[in-house]
Scaffold this active site. Structure first.
Site, PDB file in Angstrom:
ATOM      1  CB  SER A  10      -4.329  -3.163 -59.890  1.00  0.00           C
ATOM      2  OG  SER A  10      -5.066  -3.911 -58.972  1.00  0.00           O
ATOM      3  CB  SER A  28      -8.010  -2.550 -58.344  1.00  0.00           C
ATOM      4  OG  SER A  28      -6.794  -1.854 -58.466  1.00  0.00           O
ATOM      5  CE  LYS A  43      -6.964   1.721 -59.629  1.00  0.00           C
ATOM      6  NZ  LYS A  43      -5.933   0.657 -59.450  1.00  0.00           N
TER       7      LYS A  43
HETATM    8  N1  GLN Z   1      -5.761  -8.152 -56.947  1.00  0.00           N
HETATM    9  C1  GLN Z   1      -4.769  -7.766 -55.980  1.00  0.00           C
HETATM   10  C2  GLN Z   1      -5.450  -7.414 -54.675  1.00  0.00           C
HETATM   11  O1  GLN Z   1      -6.592  -7.606 -54.589  1.00  0.00           O
HETATM   12  C3  GLN Z   1      -3.951  -6.619 -56.483  1.00  0.00           C
HETATM   13  C4  GLN Z   1      -4.674  -5.351 -56.482  1.00  0.00           C
HETATM   14  C5  GLN Z   1      -3.823  -4.208 -56.956  1.00  0.00           C
HETATM   15  O2  GLN Z   1      -2.823  -4.408 -57.643  1.00  0.00           O
HETATM   16  N2  GLN Z   1      -4.208  -3.012 -56.524  1.00  0.00           N
HETATM   17  O3  GLN Z   1      -4.860  -6.968 -53.769  1.00  0.00           O
END
Ligand code: GLN
EC number: 6.3.5.7
Length: 484
Positions: free
Chosen positions: A175, A151, A76
């Protein structure tokens, strides 16, 4: 391209069916040919990958192979990779070449992996759909009109498309697990402190945790083995022994007590997801587990609590992007204020700005007690719900997401609806617990994720429970229609 797992690749390398250079070349060719359909990579590093693959082949011949020697994976693009652009999917870091490797990257390299490149994500990991990336949205290989989740959507799409057998992800509020669920994969968010955060670009430091994403629980075990462990460069990393996760996959699960929170089967849950989860619980019953109904009474407060704490921490973490030290700098600043203001106005996308504004507001004097302190108190109540539950159960099971993959563009203009996609994953981060998402069925051709949540530092039981389910089901073996 066959639908390889890491375990398959290791067997092929050991049996000399193919060399690391050959398999790496196959993946690089597939990326070059097909990633235009998915946009799962931000940066591909073919020269470096082939050099690493050749070195891995030599190490294997010399008998000095690490546990993952010659296995190609992707990172990532939130993990710093020495000499390679590390963008966090932001214009702010579009020109940033990391001067060092994140601990996760370094440890996997020591185990012998080959890095194919850096995968797409929501900008600074803020999002649930991979639509906030500066480099454009990612498409789900199960249905290219749909999001892959976020994400870590690039990592998930790359694996589901057959462009990488596995990848790293990070999970601040879901995410790793949510994109794994939406793309038919297995992804593990380790216990907070299990995997070093050093060199992982910070979003919300008390919630962020790196972890593996792959097709199977076995591959997750192999990756976690290499990633986990104490790191003196991360003061929140825990100095605990790392168990043998692969050996733990066959741990006896008879008598395992599985708690099912009634709050996870509320109105917003897609009925087909609910029945797939019920069916998977029946499988666990057949495997000798005992299923118990439990309550996590503060579940409804997790999303609002997270959307104070995560933006508050993000607003502090992202203050370093000021146009002075590294990253984007606006053209011809008039003075220092203009430099800061325009750099940040031009360098950050909308969702990131929204979080910085919310976080700055929640931390400002006069509002701190009403929002930030209150959120911290609620966080404690959420943790106590889990502590109470784990007095009578060994793991907790439920859906990973309330809905399957949704259409691109469907939720991006409505942040609150988007935030509610993480309703089952966020509490786990607030409590610091480990959790895994694994494939448990399909609805209208889209994958469904089963989430298993464990006690602190008990990744072994989660991996074992996921692995043994995967010995009796084939959801994880299905290939996405868009895969190569
Ligand atoms: N969807 C969540 C956010 O927007 C979690 C994102 C994540 O785990 N990095 O913060």
């Amino acid at each position: 391209m066959p639908n390889h797992t890491i375990a398959d690749i290791l067997r092929g390398l050991e049996a000399k069916t193919f060399s690391s250079e050959e398999i790496t070349q196959q993946y690089l060719d597939a990326i070059a040919k097909h990633d235009g359909n998915f946009n799962s990579f931000i940066t591909v590093t073919p020269d470096q990958a082939l050099a690493q693959a050749r070195a891995a082949d030599t190490a294997r011949q010399n008998g000095s192979a690490g546990a993952l020697c010659g296995v190609p994976i992707a990172h990532k693009d939130i993990f710093c990779t020495e000499g390679v652009r590390t963008s966090c999917a932001s214009k702010m870091l579009d020109n940033f070449i990391a001067p060092y490797n994140a601990t996760v990257v370094e440890r996997l390299a020591n185990a012998g992996v080959v890095t194919l490149g850096k995968t797409n994500l929501d900008e600074f990991a803020m999002g649930s759909s991979n639509e906030t990336s500066f480099y454009g949205a990612v498409r789900n290989p199960w249905n290219t009109d749909c999001v892959p989740g976020g994400s870590s959507g690039g990592s998930a799409a790359a694996i589901a498309a057959g462009l990488a057998p596995a990848a790293t992800g990070t999970d601040t509020g879901g995410s790793i697990r949510q994109p794994a669920a939406l793309c038919g994969l297995t992804g593990l968010k380790p216990t907070y402190g299990r995997v070093s955060r050093y060199g992982m670009i910070a979003f919300a430091s008390s919630l962020d945790q790196g972890g593996p994403m792959a097709k199977t629980a076995e591959d997750n075990a192999l990756l976690l083995q290499a990633m986990a462990g104490f790191d003196h460069r991360d003061s929140t990393s825990m100095d605990l022994p790392v168990p043998d996760y692969r050996a733990g996959l066959n741990k006896d699960l008879s008598g395992l007590k599985i708690g099912v929170p009634k709050e996870y089967f509320s109105d917003g849950l897609d009925p087909e997801i609910a029945s797939a989860i019920e069916a998977s619980l029946d499988e666990y019953r057949k495997m000798g587990a005992e299923i118990k109904s439990i309550s996590l009474p503060h579940t409804h407060l997790a999303v609002p609590c997270y959307y104070i704490i995560a933006p508050a921490e993000a607003s502090a973490n992202l203050s370093r992007f000021d146009g002075v030290r590294y990253g984007y700098r606006c053209e011809n600043p008039k003075d220092l204020d203009d430099l800061y203001t325009r750099t940040r106005a031009e360098g950050f996308g909308e969702e990131v700005k929204r979080r910085i504004l919310i976080g700055t507001y929640a931390l400002s004097s006069g509002f701190y007690d009403a929002y930030y302190r209150k959120a911290q108190q609620i966080r404690r109540l959420i943790k106590q719900d889990f502590d109470e539950a784990f007095k009578s159960v060994d793991i907790i099971a439920g859906p990973t997401t309330p809905n399957p993959a949704f259409a691109l563009g469907e939720k991006v203009s409505d942040p609150v609806t988007m935030y509610l996609e993480d309703i089952y994953t966020i509490a786990v981060n607030l409590a610091g617990l480990p959790a895994i998402s694994l494939p448990a069925g399909f609805t209208k051709g889209k994958p469904i994720g089963l989430q298993l949540i464990g006690r602190d530092f008990d990744e072994t039981t989660l991996l074992a429970a996921a692995h043994q389910y995967q010995q009796r089901s084939d959801w994880h073996q299905q290939a996405a229609p868009g895969s190569v």
